[in-house]
Design an enzyme around this catalytic site. Structure first.
Site, short mmCIF file in Angstrom:
data_model
loop_
_atom_site.label_atom_id
_atom_site.label_comp_id
_atom_site.label_asym_id
_atom_site.label_seq_id
_atom_site.Cartn_x
_atom_site.Cartn_y
_atom_site.Cartn_z
N HIS A 1 0.82 -1.22 0.00
CA HIS A 1 0.00 0.00 0.00
C HIS A 1 0.85 1.27 0.00
CE1 HIS A 1 -3.69 -2.15 0.36
NE2 HIS A 1 -3.46 -2.60 1.57
N ASP B 1 -2.86 -10.61 -2.54
CA ASP B 1 -3.43 -10.10 -1.29
C ASP B 1 -4.88 -9.67 -1.54
OD1 ASP B 1 -2.19 -8.76 1.51
OD2 ASP B 1 -3.95 -7.72 0.73
N HIS C 1 -6.38 -7.11 -0.49
CA HIS C 1 -6.47 -5.66 -0.68
C HIS C 1 -5.63 -5.26 -1.90
CE1 HIS C 1 -7.18 -6.34 3.66
NE2 HIS C 1 -8.04 -5.34 3.54
N ASP D 1 -4.71 -12.87 3.08
CA ASP D 1 -5.97 -12.45 3.68
C ASP D 1 -7.18 -12.68 2.78
OD1 ASP D 1 -4.99 -10.50 2.01
OD2 ASP D 1 -5.18 -8.85 3.43
#
Length: 332
Positions: free
Chosen positions: A125, A160, A162, A247
């Site tokens: 991120h 991931d 996200h 995740d």
């Protein structure tokens, strides 16, 4: 086959507090997963190194480094509502970024067939202009940029849950790096739509597969086979950098996807085949249910080691088939 196991106890010093999901216990769970899977003999312990300012600045503006340093020197604090630092967090983040650079050198010397960087904090991120989303510096992007600057074509794959908005931003206009991401959508951080494909020289080298709630492994694999793989083969990468966040597992407390450890084994196996052994580097990103994290990380590392660990089977029957079809039509 052997795997560089790049980690350090100093990653545990990145203390985010008792209630934060990105906590030191995550790294201990990953270590436990390797032992549970019997992978110790395949792992080559390798030390990371601290990334230099120049290496961090290959991806980030100086203001990012300044902010991290100031919070560390102040005794810790928050870079944003989600991103917590202890005094030792700057060193941990520099080690995380340096892990990939150490992997490049060790793989180049023929020390193993792949590398797994068991690091924290995660990185995908962190954008060129800010740290965010638990991430201080973007370790995978720093690794990919170092390879690209050595005239290598680099595939960055991110599974991931996200979207790796930071990695996408870094390579948005860079034709030397292809970025591919599966992720829950719409979801934090709000980026990663199907039509986000890069600009300028990088037009077409960003591929997003935004998945709906409940998506299962068969849909992920179909997206890879039908939409992504033809584009990757045309790109013809020299190296793979894998942002290995776990995740998307159905037990994860922060997300709503439907994968299992067997899916991460299948995905990793499909992805690594596009480059030769000795040119595969994976980074730990997310994953917040400790048992699921242990199983999924071990399943992925087992594939890197040329063996199998499947504590639970792959999944199927979930939604999202239309995403693969739309991506295939867009890329054709």
């Amino acid at each position: 086959m052997s795997v560089l196991w790049i980690t350090d106890d100093r990653f545990l010093d990145h203390d985010t507090g008792r209630s934060h999901p990105e906590r030191p216990a995550r790294l201990r769970a990953v270590v436990d997963g390797m032992q549970r899977a019997g992978l110790d003999d395949a792992l080559v312990p390798t030390e990371p190194r601290l990334a230099t300012d120049a290496e961090l600045l290959s991806v980030h503006d100086s203001a990012v480094l300044d902010s991290v340093r100031q919070v560390a020197q102040a005794g810790g604090g928050r870079l944003d509502p989600d991103t917590v630092m202890a005094p030792e967090s700057e060193a941990a983040a520099r080690l995380a970024a340096g892990a990939g650079l150490a992997a490049i050198d060790a793989l180049g010397a023929g020390m193993a067939d792949a590398a797994f960087c068991a690091v924290r904090p995660p990185g995908h991120h962190a954008t060129p202009v800010r740290s965010m989303g638990f991430c201080l510096f973007n370790s995978a992007a720093i690794c990919a940029r170092a390879l690209a600057d050595r005239s290598q074509r680099v595939l960055v794959v991110d599974y991931d849950a996200h979207h790796g908005n930071g990695t996408q931003d870094v390579f948005w206009e860079d034709s030397r790096v292809m970025y591919v991401s599966w992720h829950q959508y719409p979801f934090y951080p709000g980026t990663g739509g199907l039509l986000e494909r890069g600009e300028g020289a990088g037009r077409g080298t960003t591929i997003n597969l935004p998945m709906p709630i409940g998506a299962t492994g068969d849909v992920y694999r179909h997206g890879w086979d039908e939409a992504v793989l033809p584009a990757v083969e045309a790109f013809d990468p020299d190296w793979l950098v894998l942002s290995a966040g776990f995740d998307a597992h159905r037990a994860d407390p922060l997300t709503n996807l439907g994968l299992a450890a067997g899916d991460f084994a299948d995905l990793t196996d499909a992805i690594i085949r596009v480059v030769s052994p000795g040119r595969r580097i994976a980074f730990l990103e997310g994953g917040y249910d400790l048992d699921a994290l242990a199983d999924c990380a071990a399943a992925a590392v087992a594939v890197l080691a040329g063996t199998t660990w499947r504590p639970e089977p792959a999944t199927g029957g979930g939604p999202g088939a239309e995403v693969a079809a739309a991506a295939a039509a867009l890329l054709s």
